[in-house]
Scaffold this motif. Structure first.
Motif, PDB file in Angstrom:
ATOM      1  N   ILE A 117      56.678  34.550  41.637  1.00 38.05           N
ATOM      2  CA  ILE A 117      56.950  35.869  42.226  1.00 38.05           C
ATOM      3  C   ILE A 117      55.800  35.870  43.409  1.00 38.05           C
ATOM      4  O   ILE A 117      56.365  35.985  44.775  1.00 38.05           O
TER       5      ILE A 117
ATOM      6  N   LYS B 228      61.524  38.937  49.108  1.00 38.84           N
ATOM      7  CA  LYS B 228      62.679  39.260  48.326  1.00 38.84           C
ATOM      8  C   LYS B 228      62.058  39.204  46.571  1.00 38.84           C
ATOM      9  O   LYS B 228      62.548  40.090  45.908  1.00 38.84           O
ATOM     10  N   ALA B 229      61.196  38.048  46.609  1.00 34.77           N
ATOM     11  CA  ALA B 229      60.874  38.072  45.062  1.00 34.77           C
ATOM     12  C   ALA B 229      59.854  39.218  44.615  1.00 34.77           C
ATOM     13  O   ALA B 229      59.872  39.758  43.803  1.00 34.77           O
ATOM     14  N   LYS B 230      59.083  39.536  45.860  1.00 35.01           N
ATOM     15  CA  LYS B 230      58.239  40.706  45.675  1.00 35.01           C
ATOM     16  C   LYS B 230      58.809  42.139  45.374  1.00 35.01           C
ATOM     17  O   LYS B 230      58.336  42.658  44.387  1.00 35.01           O
ATOM     18  N   LEU B 231      59.811  42.282  46.416  1.00 27.53           N
ATOM     19  CA  LEU B 231      60.715  43.313  46.011  1.00 27.53           C
ATOM     20  C   LEU B 231      61.363  43.542  44.911  1.00 27.53           C
ATOM     21  O   LEU B 231      61.568  44.337  43.994  1.00 27.53           O
ATOM     22  N   GLY B 232      61.844  42.296  44.334  1.00 28.54           N
ATOM     23  CA  GLY B 232      62.762  42.217  43.028  1.00 28.54           C
ATOM     24  C   GLY B 232      61.562  42.647  41.837  1.00 28.54           C
ATOM     25  O   GLY B 232      62.025  43.087  41.011  1.00 28.54           O
ATOM     26  N   ALA B 233      60.457  41.973  42.149  1.00 29.64           N
ATOM     27  CA  ALA B 233      59.453  42.383  41.077  1.00 29.64           C
ATOM     28  C   ALA B 233      59.063  43.715  40.803  1.00 29.64           C
ATOM     29  O   ALA B 233      58.745  44.259  39.802  1.00 29.64           O
TER      30      ALA B 233
ATOM     31  N   LEU C 214      60.836  46.366  41.700  1.00 29.69           N
ATOM     32  CA  LEU C 214      62.082  46.889  40.967  1.00 29.69           C
ATOM     33  C   LEU C 214      61.942  46.613  39.576  1.00 29.69           C
ATOM     34  O   LEU C 214      62.680  47.536  38.704  1.00 29.69           O
ATOM     35  N   LEU C 215      61.769  45.378  39.185  1.00 31.58           N
ATOM     36  CA  LEU C 215      61.630  45.103  37.714  1.00 31.58           C
ATOM     37  C   LEU C 215      60.294  45.373  36.982  1.00 31.58           C
ATOM     38  O   LEU C 215      60.016  44.983  35.839  1.00 31.58           O
ATOM     39  N   LYS C 216      59.545  46.218  37.663  1.00 31.45           N
ATOM     40  CA  LYS C 216      58.112  46.134  37.159  1.00 31.45           C
ATOM     41  C   LYS C 216      58.195  46.745  35.715  1.00 31.45           C
ATOM     42  O   LYS C 216      57.376  45.918  34.971  1.00 31.45           O
TER      43      LYS C 216
END
Length: 333
Positions: A250, A256-261, A263-265
């Motif tokens: 991440i 992108k990876a940080k935004l995805g993380a 959202l998946l927090k």
């Protein structure tokens, strides 16, 4: 009031993590007293609780590289030994340490003493499963070699703990093996299988493969100490590696990876919690006359808190007293 002796000097993060965990436990549970064994000045640096806690000062401690049996004999004033001695003398009801595992096993056997009728106490821990229910596994390294009779007794001990501490009415017992078929395994596993299958007091579900352990395949898993310890460390290492790799990916993955993380927090936190063995408490040397519990050497305050919580439950349910009664021959009454 439940009196718990705590070795404040054992473990990688002692005494800070140990004492901070004690602070949390004293705040959460009003029916416990803690006896902290170790360097008084160092303990006081972190101790914020002022009630139901005492410090028994000693400069001596058992190091991680000390030879266990020799250390117990030669270091009579070590924090771990004094805690075990308090249990033997009745001034404490249980002892907890994150220090040298072998030394704590030796202190448990030679100072606290095993229950008559228990051939070899086993080191048992509650391990995580994907659904959060967990399973109890023993032996995790108290004995490098075992007989089929020992493994049969571990099944009885583990089932007893699962019933009385974890509240499972009819715990499922599985034998760790290299296949699920009843013909699988070496002579030790085959002989053990026959003993477990013939014992009507156990809810034996058969052989269990290591890959199924975290899928809630059984409530109690039986293994010899060498195999159990290897599996335990493999599980711990795998969990740490997965979480570390995910975190690293991440960080290196850009926006992108940080935004995805983000959202998946919630899902990521759920994954972390499902693989977190620290909230299950410590490893119990089960089969002794009193609770002797080993915290992981790298335990933080949270893990220490949960270990104290676990010991409190053991004392509340009087699981050791019930176990003594269970193993006392009826004709001796």
């Amino acid at each position: 009031m439940k009196k718990i002796a705590v070795d404040a000097m054992g473990g990688d993060n002692a005494p800070q993590a140990i004492v901070e965990g004690v602070n949390q436990a004293l705040a959460a549970f009003k029916d416990i007293e803690i006896q902290l064994y170790g360097d008084e000045a160092k303990i006081k640096d972190y101790l914020t609780a002022t009630e139901r806690v005492s410090i028994i000062h000693t400069d001596e401690k058992i190091n991680s590289d000390d030879e266990p049996a020799k250390a117990i004999r030669r270091k009579k004033k070590a924090s771990m030994v004094l805690g075990a001695q308090a249990v033997k003398e009745g001034s404490a009801d249980a002892v907890i340490s994150a220090g040298n595992t072998g030394a704590l096993l030796a202190a448990g056997l030679f100072v606290v003493g095993r229950i008559k009728g228990v051939d070899r106490p086993g080191l048992m821990s509650t391990m995580p499963t994907a659904d959060g229910k967990g399973f109890d596994m023993l032996d995790l390294g108290a004995n490098a070699e075992n007989t089929a009779a020992h493994l049969h007794q571990y099944a009885i001990l583990g089932s007893f703990y699962a019933k009385n501490v974890r509240g499972l009415a009819n715990p499922r017992v599985g034998l760790l093996n290299n296949g699920t078929e009843d013909t699988k395994g070496d002579p030790l596993r085959k002989e053990t299988y026959a003993l477990l299958a013939a014992d009507s007091s156990l809810n034996f579900v058969g052989n269990v493969e290591a890959r199924e352990l975290m899928n809630n395949v059984a409530d109690v898993i039986v293994a010899d100490g060498f195999t159990g310890n290897a599996v335990l460390k493999t599980m711990e290492g795998t969990a740490l590696t997965i979480m570390g790799t995910l975190k690293s990916s991440i960080k290196k993955g850009g926006l992108k990876a940080k935004l995805g993380a983000l959202l998946l927090k919630d899902s990521l936190y759920s994954l972390r919690d499902s693989m977190d063995y620290s909230s299950a408490g410590g490893a119990v040397l089960f089969g002794l006359k009193a609770p002797v519990v080993k915290c992981h050497g790298s335990s933080d305050a949270k893990a220490v808190f949960h270990t104290i919580k676990q010991v409190r439950t053991m004392l509340e349910t009087n699981v050791v007293g019930q176990l003594v009664e269970e193993f006392t021959p009826k004709d001796s009454e």
